[in-house]
Scaffold this motif. Structure first.
Motif, PDB file in Angstrom:
ATOM      1  N   GLY A  68     -26.733 -22.182   0.850  1.00  0.00           N
ATOM      2  CA  GLY A  68     -25.545 -23.020   0.528  1.00  0.00           C
ATOM      3  C   GLY A  68     -24.438 -22.263   0.986  1.00  0.00           C
ATOM      4  O   GLY A  68     -24.337 -21.313   2.067  1.00  0.00           O
ATOM      5  N   SER A  69     -23.335 -22.374   0.247  1.00  0.00           N
ATOM      6  CA  SER A  69     -21.974 -21.794   0.479  1.00  0.00           C
ATOM      7  C   SER A  69     -21.841 -20.357   0.481  1.00  0.00           C
ATOM      8  O   SER A  69     -22.724 -19.689   0.045  1.00  0.00           O
ATOM      9  CB  SER A  69     -21.188 -22.352  -0.858  1.00  0.00           C
ATOM     10  OG  SER A  69     -20.024 -21.511  -0.784  1.00  0.00           O
ATOM     11  N   SER A  70     -20.899 -19.763   1.415  1.00  0.00           N
ATOM     12  CA  SER A  70     -20.901 -18.382   1.624  1.00  0.00           C
ATOM     13  C   SER A  70     -20.027 -17.600   0.154  1.00  0.00           C
ATOM     14  O   SER A  70     -19.856 -16.446   0.522  1.00  0.00           O
ATOM     15  CB  SER A  70     -19.889 -18.181   2.822  1.00  0.00           C
ATOM     16  OG  SER A  70     -18.778 -18.664   2.730  1.00  0.00           O
ATOM     17  N   ARG A  71     -19.756 -18.266  -0.845  1.00  0.00           N
ATOM     18  CA  ARG A  71     -18.866 -17.877  -1.661  1.00  0.00           C
ATOM     19  C   ARG A  71     -19.549 -16.343  -2.411  1.00  0.00           C
ATOM     20  O   ARG A  71     -20.753 -16.431  -2.901  1.00  0.00           O
ATOM     21  CB  ARG A  71     -18.750 -18.752  -2.979  1.00  0.00           C
ATOM     22  CG  ARG A  71     -19.879 -19.296  -3.409  1.00  0.00           C
ATOM     23  CD  ARG A  71     -19.730 -20.371  -4.420  1.00  0.00           C
ATOM     24  NE  ARG A  71     -19.322 -21.815  -3.544  1.00  0.00           N
ATOM     25  CZ  ARG A  71     -19.447 -23.148  -4.083  1.00  0.00           C
ATOM     26  NH1 ARG A  71     -19.947 -23.134  -5.436  1.00  0.00           N
ATOM     27  NH2 ARG A  71     -19.330 -24.134  -3.525  1.00  0.00           N
ATOM     28  N   GLU A  72     -18.998 -15.540  -2.316  1.00  0.00           N
ATOM     29  CA  GLU A  72     -19.268 -13.997  -2.834  1.00  0.00           C
ATOM     30  C   GLU A  72     -19.328 -14.083  -4.317  1.00  0.00           C
ATOM     31  O   GLU A  72     -19.660 -13.494  -5.082  1.00  0.00           O
ATOM     32  CB  GLU A  72     -18.277 -13.030  -2.214  1.00  0.00           C
ATOM     33  CG  GLU A  72     -19.082 -11.710  -2.427  1.00  0.00           C
ATOM     34  CD  GLU A  72     -18.212 -10.740  -1.480  1.00  0.00           C
ATOM     35  OE1 GLU A  72     -18.410 -10.830  -0.370  1.00  0.00           O
ATOM     36  OE2 GLU A  72     -18.061  -9.625  -1.885  1.00  0.00           O
ATOM     37  N   HIS A  73     -18.554 -15.238  -4.674  1.00  0.00           N
ATOM     38  CA  HIS A  73     -18.332 -15.325  -6.348  1.00  0.00           C
ATOM     39  C   HIS A  73     -19.648 -15.554  -6.995  1.00  0.00           C
ATOM     40  O   HIS A  73     -19.740 -15.118  -8.136  1.00  0.00           O
ATOM     41  CB  HIS A  73     -17.675 -16.632  -6.710  1.00  0.00           C
ATOM     42  CG  HIS A  73     -16.288 -16.870  -5.884  1.00  0.00           C
ATOM     43  ND1 HIS A  73     -16.126 -16.949  -4.627  1.00  0.00           N
ATOM     44  CD2 HIS A  73     -15.104 -16.890  -6.076  1.00  0.00           C
ATOM     45  CE1 HIS A  73     -14.945 -16.947  -4.030  1.00  0.00           C
ATOM     46  NE2 HIS A  73     -14.100 -16.956  -5.182  1.00  0.00           N
ATOM     47  N   ASN A 119     -23.873 -10.558   0.873  1.00  0.00           N
ATOM     48  CA  ASN A 119     -22.944 -10.676  -0.249  1.00  0.00           C
ATOM     49  C   ASN A 119     -23.388  -9.737  -1.387  1.00  0.00           C
ATOM     50  O   ASN A 119     -22.546  -8.922  -2.041  1.00  0.00           O
ATOM     51  CB  ASN A 119     -22.431 -11.969  -0.848  1.00  0.00           C
ATOM     52  CG  ASN A 119     -21.482 -12.793   0.213  1.00  0.00           C
ATOM     53  OD1 ASN A 119     -21.218 -12.122   1.051  1.00  0.00           O
ATOM     54  ND2 ASN A 119     -21.536 -14.012   0.214  1.00  0.00           N
ATOM     55  N   ASP A 143     -23.987 -23.202  -5.459  1.00  0.00           N
ATOM     56  CA  ASP A 143     -23.038 -24.302  -6.334  1.00  0.00           C
ATOM     57  C   ASP A 143     -23.840 -24.121  -7.585  1.00  0.00           C
ATOM     58  O   ASP A 143     -23.075 -24.517  -8.490  1.00  0.00           O
ATOM     59  CB  ASP A 143     -23.202 -25.442  -5.785  1.00  0.00           C
ATOM     60  CG  ASP A 143     -22.190 -25.853  -4.496  1.00  0.00           C
ATOM     61  OD1 ASP A 143     -22.057 -25.460  -3.562  1.00  0.00           O
ATOM     62  OD2 ASP A 143     -21.043 -26.364  -5.119  1.00  0.00           O
ATOM     63  N   ILE A 194     -26.712 -15.141   3.918  1.00  0.00           N
ATOM     64  CA  ILE A 194     -25.334 -14.913   3.592  1.00  0.00           C
ATOM     65  C   ILE A 194     -25.106 -14.381   2.193  1.00  0.00           C
ATOM     66  O   ILE A 194     -24.697 -13.217   1.866  1.00  0.00           O
ATOM     67  CB  ILE A 194     -24.095 -16.062   3.919  1.00  0.00           C
ATOM     68  CG1 ILE A 194     -24.256 -16.491   5.216  1.00  0.00           C
ATOM     69  CG2 ILE A 194     -22.873 -15.640   3.361  1.00  0.00           C
ATOM     70  CD1 ILE A 194     -23.323 -17.833   5.268  1.00  0.00           C
ATOM     71  N   LEU A 211     -13.757 -21.555  -8.784  1.00  0.00           N
ATOM     72  CA  LEU A 211     -13.595 -20.665  -7.582  1.00  0.00           C
ATOM     73  C   LEU A 211     -12.077 -20.623  -7.402  1.00  0.00           C
ATOM     74  O   LEU A 211     -11.434 -20.354  -6.524  1.00  0.00           O
ATOM     75  CB  LEU A 211     -14.214 -21.200  -6.419  1.00  0.00           C
ATOM     76  CG  LEU A 211     -15.717 -21.459  -6.291  1.00  0.00           C
ATOM     77  CD1 LEU A 211     -16.013 -21.732  -4.809  1.00  0.00           C
ATOM     78  CD2 LEU A 211     -16.173 -20.220  -6.847  1.00  0.00           C
TER      79      LEU A 211
END
Lengths: 459, 194
Positions: free
Chosen positions: B79-84, B109, B22, B105, B30
């Protein structure tokens, strides 16, 4: 040597093992949503690769959806385009989509279990870290990145090293006012936000055996916050009874055959884990976080610890807290009950039971966001809606909402929010917002008191 | 994916632990449906104040520090899995992140995007952070073939671990998709057997 629950499910999904390398794992169910899927669809198009098994994919719109006036066109251009892209991608590829307004729409980790998509012994992935939720059924479920979403589209498989195994055992009885959220926040405070990294966790012992499926989902949901890829709980009668009769659950003799298999999954008595922790249920009390990672939690009656670490100091500075102080009586103006951690009917029942006959404090804005259309319907049918509205709470439509504040549901800068969600990172609920994670019961008590109170004295 | 070649670069120090995705890329960015352009919002809320003005105290806004290597505190990318998050780091021009610990994760990524996570010991990390702050022009070398990270000026060198399969992928510019598609028949056989 015996096998763990994780070993049994993992081993039955190994397609092949790369020499000196990771394994190829077959994925039974692939859940997708609007935020992490568009680039994966693009990649397949660019590389000219077709989807292998569209019928094993379930799609929903949840992260970037409004929780008000869902029947109206979405105002934000980028959000509208993202949802339209999901709709088109699903239509082009014959993927079942429960989009905005559909009777089955909701947060992906709420709808898949309630529709019976999630079943024991499965492998299940989604481009979202809280996919760990589904481990509550004794399935291997974990979050993946968008490159892997594309790989699962193309091959229904991913390349992965087998994680290490961890078991967290808690026996005994939970005290009054202690919910599953407190249990997981307690574990996090004990093993820290990276205590589970490299591991897959099994939660075992009487505390988890006695939990409902909803409570088990709350625990497994937050296993990612320990750094673990996922968490699991052995399937038992509670699991089978929950799955039975749901929309996508196996029927009749098929169901009985599945149950016979699911009964073989629990960890063997002589299985050995890489890491083991044991805690005592009687030591767990209602919890709250004070920092900017979910491992920074204390019992409501405890004081914020001292630490000389620079990152710890930075965290307290962001929260405007000082070491040695207590959170009791801290004025809180925002309360959020929702998210894939705590937006199932049980969560709203427990909050409503406390709120009934009371009013929210004048300083508080209290948001109730159901996890799905089905939960929203139950809230109405069970009369909880009246309880919330009479108490001055605002009941919204389903979605991820203020958990990650991608939509308009944001907490203002500098404000404290007691939230039933999963992450208290800086700015998670809005730029400059300060999140304190807690159970739905604690959240309800804060909304009524307008400040943090020791719930164990009130129930 | 591009092949990973031995890198010699200055580095950017970010001695904060538990940097979550984040912070790397806040959720409100996103909404895009493609992979490009995330670099301008990398560490957005640390780089800029809410009114859009620049936070001079943040390292990316400090002219003294440049380079293709980010050196960060323990538990990077949680935290989040966002590949961003990986896309934002790559888009900003980074090729390597050095930390004493990476979240699972994020690590996956990063590798899927040719961004190399180099996990070093806490003492090596601290020495590196101190070295860079004292001499921002110091060059760090990352040799994937030999799995070696070196800060010549500090007379420091450390081996790092990487899965042999992943190493081969990075050196040759292959990704998991290439491999998985190549064994599609085997995957279909598995489906039948199951």
């Amino acid at each position: 040597m015996g096998k763990t629950l994780f070993d049994k499910v993992w081993d039955s999904h190994v397609v092949t093992t790369i020499k000196d390398g990771p394994q190829v794992i077959y994925i039974d169910k692939h859940l997708i949503h609007e935020v992490t899927s568009p680039q994966a669809f693009n990649e397949l198009k660019e590389r000219g690769i077709p989807l292998l098994r569209p019928n094993q994919i379930l799609a929903t719109a949840d992260h970037n959806t409004p929780t008000k006036d869902q029947h109206l066109p979405i105002k934000d251009d980028l959000s509208r385009k993202q949802l339209a892209t999901l709709t088109k991608n699903c239509a082009d590829n014959n993927i079942e989509l429960y989009g905005l307004g559909h009777e089955n729409n909701g947060i992906i980790h709420v709808i898949a279990p309630e529709l019976g998509v999630t079943q024991p012994g499965m492998t299940l992935v989604c481009g979202d870290s809280h996919t760990s939720t589904h481990g509550a059924f004794g399935s291997i479920a974990f979050g993946i990145g968008t490159s892997q979403v594309a790989q699962v589209f193309a091959t229904q498989s991913i390349v992965m090293e087998k994680p290490k195994s961890m078991r967290i055992t808690i026996n005994g009885n939970l005290k009054k006012g202690v919910l599953s959220k407190d249990v997981v926040l307690y574990i996090l405070a004990e093993i820290t936000a990276n205590g589970g990294t490299g591991h897959f966790i099994e939660f075992a012992g009487e505390v988890f055996e006695n939990m409902t499926m909803e409570s088990r989902m709350t625990v497994c949901n937050m296993s990612i916050e320990m750094g673990a890829r996922g968490g699991m709980i052995a399937p038992d009668k509670t699991t089978f009874d929950y799955v039975k009769g749901r929309k996508f659950a196996p029927k009749d003799t098929d169901f009985d055959q599945k149950v016979a298999y699911w009964k073989t999954l629990p960890t063997d008595a002589n299985a050995v884990f890489d890491t083991e922790y044991t805690f005592d249920a009687s030591d767990i009390a209602p919890m709250i976080t004070y920092g900017t990672n979910p491992g920074m939690g204390i019992k409501i009656t405890e004081k914020i610890p001292e630490d000389t670490n620079q990152s710890f100091k930075k965290s307290l500075q962001y929260m405007n807290f000082s070491p040695g102080s207590s959170l009791e009586n801290l004025q809180v103006n925002y309360v959020f009950i929702g998210s894939c951690t705590n937006s199932r009917i049980e969560d709203f029942r427990v909050a409503a039971a406390y709120i009934k006959g009371k009013k929210k404090a004048a300083n508080v804005t209290a948001l109730i966001v159901p996890g799905s259309q089905l939960v929203a319907k139950q809230i109405q049918e069970e009369g909880l809606q009246t309880v919330f509205e009479d108490a001055g709470f605002e009941l919204r439509q389903p979605g991820c909402s203020a958990c990650l504040a991608m939509n308009d549901d944001k907490i203002p800068e500098g404000e404290y929010c007691v939230s039933t969600s999963n992450r208290n990172f800086e700015g998670r609920q809005g730029q400059g917002a300060r999140t304190l994670l807690a159970s739905p019961l604690v959240a309800a008590s804060v909304a009524v008191a307008g400040k943090i109170v020791d719930i164990s004295k009130l129930v | 994916m591009e092949k990973f070649k031995t890198l010699h670069s200055r580095a950017i120090p970010l001695p904060v632990e538990n940097i979550d995705t984040d912070q790397i890329i806040p959720a409100r960015f996103l909404k895009a449906t493609d992979r490009v352009g995330f670099g301008k919002n990398l560490f957005r809320d640390w780089r800029y104040y809410k009114d859009g003005s620049i936070n001079d105290e943040f390292v990316l806004n400090n002219d003294a520090f440049h380079g293709n290597i980010l050196v960060a505190g323990s538990n990077f990318g949680c935290g989040s899995s966002r590949e961003h998050a990986a896309w934002a780091l790559c888009d900003y021009g980074l090729n390597v992140v050095v930390s004493s610990f990476f979240a699972d994760i994020f690590k996956g990524n990063a590798l899927n995007n040719g961004l190399l996570p180099v996990q070093v010991s806490e003492s090596f990390l601290q020495a590196l952070l101190k070295g860079i702050s004292e001499d921002p022009k110091m060059i760090i070398s990352v040799n994937l073939e030999q799995q070696l990270i070196t800060a010549e000026r500090l007379n420091l060198s450390e081996k790092f671990e990487i899965n042999p399969y992943k190493k081969l992928c990075l050196l040759n510019g292959y990704d998991d998709m290439d491999y998985l598609v190549s064994i599609l028949d085997e995957i279909k056989e598995y489906e039948v057997k199951k």
